[in-house]
Motif scaffolding. Structure first.
Motif, short mmCIF file in Angstrom:
data_model
loop_
_atom_site.label_atom_id
_atom_site.label_comp_id
_atom_site.label_asym_id
_atom_site.label_seq_id
_atom_site.Cartn_x
_atom_site.Cartn_y
_atom_site.Cartn_z
N VAL A 196 0.85 -1.19 0.00
CA VAL A 196 0.00 0.00 0.00
C VAL A 196 0.89 1.25 0.00
O VAL A 196 1.75 1.40 0.87
N PRO A 197 0.71 2.13 -0.99
CA PRO A 197 1.56 3.33 -1.01
C PRO A 197 1.18 4.31 0.10
O PRO A 197 0.00 4.41 0.47
N LEU A 198 2.18 4.99 0.65
CA LEU A 198 1.92 6.00 1.67
C LEU A 198 2.09 7.38 1.04
O LEU A 198 3.05 7.60 0.32
N ARG A 199 1.15 8.28 1.34
CA ARG A 199 1.20 9.61 0.72
C ARG A 199 1.11 10.70 1.79
O ARG A 199 0.24 10.65 2.65
N HIS A 228 13.06 8.36 4.62
CA HIS A 228 12.71 7.30 5.57
C HIS A 228 11.67 6.33 5.01
O HIS A 228 11.68 5.15 5.36
N LEU A 229 10.78 6.84 4.19
CA LEU A 229 9.72 5.98 3.63
C LEU A 229 10.17 5.27 2.36
O LEU A 229 9.48 4.39 1.86
N GLY A 230 11.31 5.72 1.81
CA GLY A 230 11.70 5.24 0.48
C GLY A 230 10.71 5.75 -0.55
O GLY A 230 10.37 5.07 -1.52
N ALA A 231 10.23 6.99 -0.33
CA ALA A 231 9.18 7.56 -1.18
C ALA A 231 9.78 8.60 -2.13
O ALA A 231 10.88 9.09 -1.92
N SER A 236 -5.50 10.00 -3.39
CA SER A 236 -5.84 10.29 -1.99
C SER A 236 -5.77 9.06 -1.09
O SER A 236 -5.91 9.17 0.13
N GLU A 237 -5.51 7.89 -1.70
CA GLU A 237 -5.40 6.67 -0.91
C GLU A 237 -4.27 6.84 0.11
O GLU A 237 -3.15 7.18 -0.24
#
Ligand code: AMP
Length: 208
Positions: free
Chosen positions: A4-7, A28-31, A106-107
């Motif tokens: 699940v992607p974090l936004r 930190h998130l690798g985002a 927006s997920e």
């Protein structure tokens, strides 16, 4: 199983630490990370069509119209579909509505508001410079960017007048964005006073 992607979106007035903390969070998130302000400055410097249109607004310390800001973010989001951190977007209610209108964007979206008293913001603006290559924000001590070796320069909009104008835009246009996310239970308020490490420790406590 699908990851699940974090936004996250970083909200706050000028010099509140959106860029510094947003980059740390992305690391930190690798985002992926996008600063709309830095991207607009890149577009202006490259002389692109979007840059030419944005230039007059940036020079006047005004927010650029949605036709430019949303266009820029929309095309970036189309090629970045994993976890991401946006710094400086949304800045208007219409931009927040754009982001939340698409379940794909927006997920798992959360907004972080860095709260810093205006006197501290004025001090920070007077004491910072930015890398002309990677756009990292730094204090006045380094002579080159410690990340990429790029030349450091003060931002054209980090004058007293530039700050006051941008702060007013924040109050009139971005305050409603804070209410928008708060009413959807998507807002994390963080005390943005103090050192980079102190603020980061508060963010970590909130989200990890
Ligand atoms: P920043 O680097 O985040 O301080 O942004 C610098 C400038 O870019 C702002 O003062 C605005 O003129 C413009 N800008 C950045 N993001 C946006 C946005 N989401 N909407 C409108 N203008 C923006």
């Amino acid at each position: 199983m699908k990851k699940v992607p974090l936004r996250f979106v970083m909200l706050g007035p000028p010099a509140s630490g959106k860029g510094t903390q947003g980059r740390k969070l992305a690391e930190h998130l690798g985002a992926e990370y996008l600063s709309t302000g830095a991207q607009l400055r890149r577009e202006v410097a490259s002389g692109s069509e979007l840059g030419k249109q944005a230039d007059v607004y940036l020079s006047n310390n005004d927010y650029v119209p949605d036709s430019l800001a949303v266009l820029l973010v929309e095309s970036w989001l189309q090629t970045h579909q994993g976890s991401w951190v946006l710094d400086g977007f949304p800045r208007r209610l219409s931009q927040a509505e754009f982001l939340c209108s698409e379940p794909e964007f927006s997920e798992n979206l959360q907004a972080i508001h860095l709260k810093v008293p205006v006197e501290e913001l004025r001090r920070r603006v007077a004491g910072r410079q930015e890398c002309t290559i990677c756009h990292r924000s730094l204090g006045l001590e380094p002579t080159v960017c410690p990340d990429c070796g790029g030349e450091l320069m003060e931002r054209h909009d980090d004058t007293d007048e530039g700050f006051e104008s941008r702060y007013q835009w924040f109050e009139s246009e971005t305050f409603p964005v804070l209410d928008y996310f708060a009413s959807r239970d998507m807002l994390i308020e963080v005390d943005g006073k103090g050192s980079v490490d102190e603020v980061w420790a508060r963010i970590e406590k909130e989200i990890f």
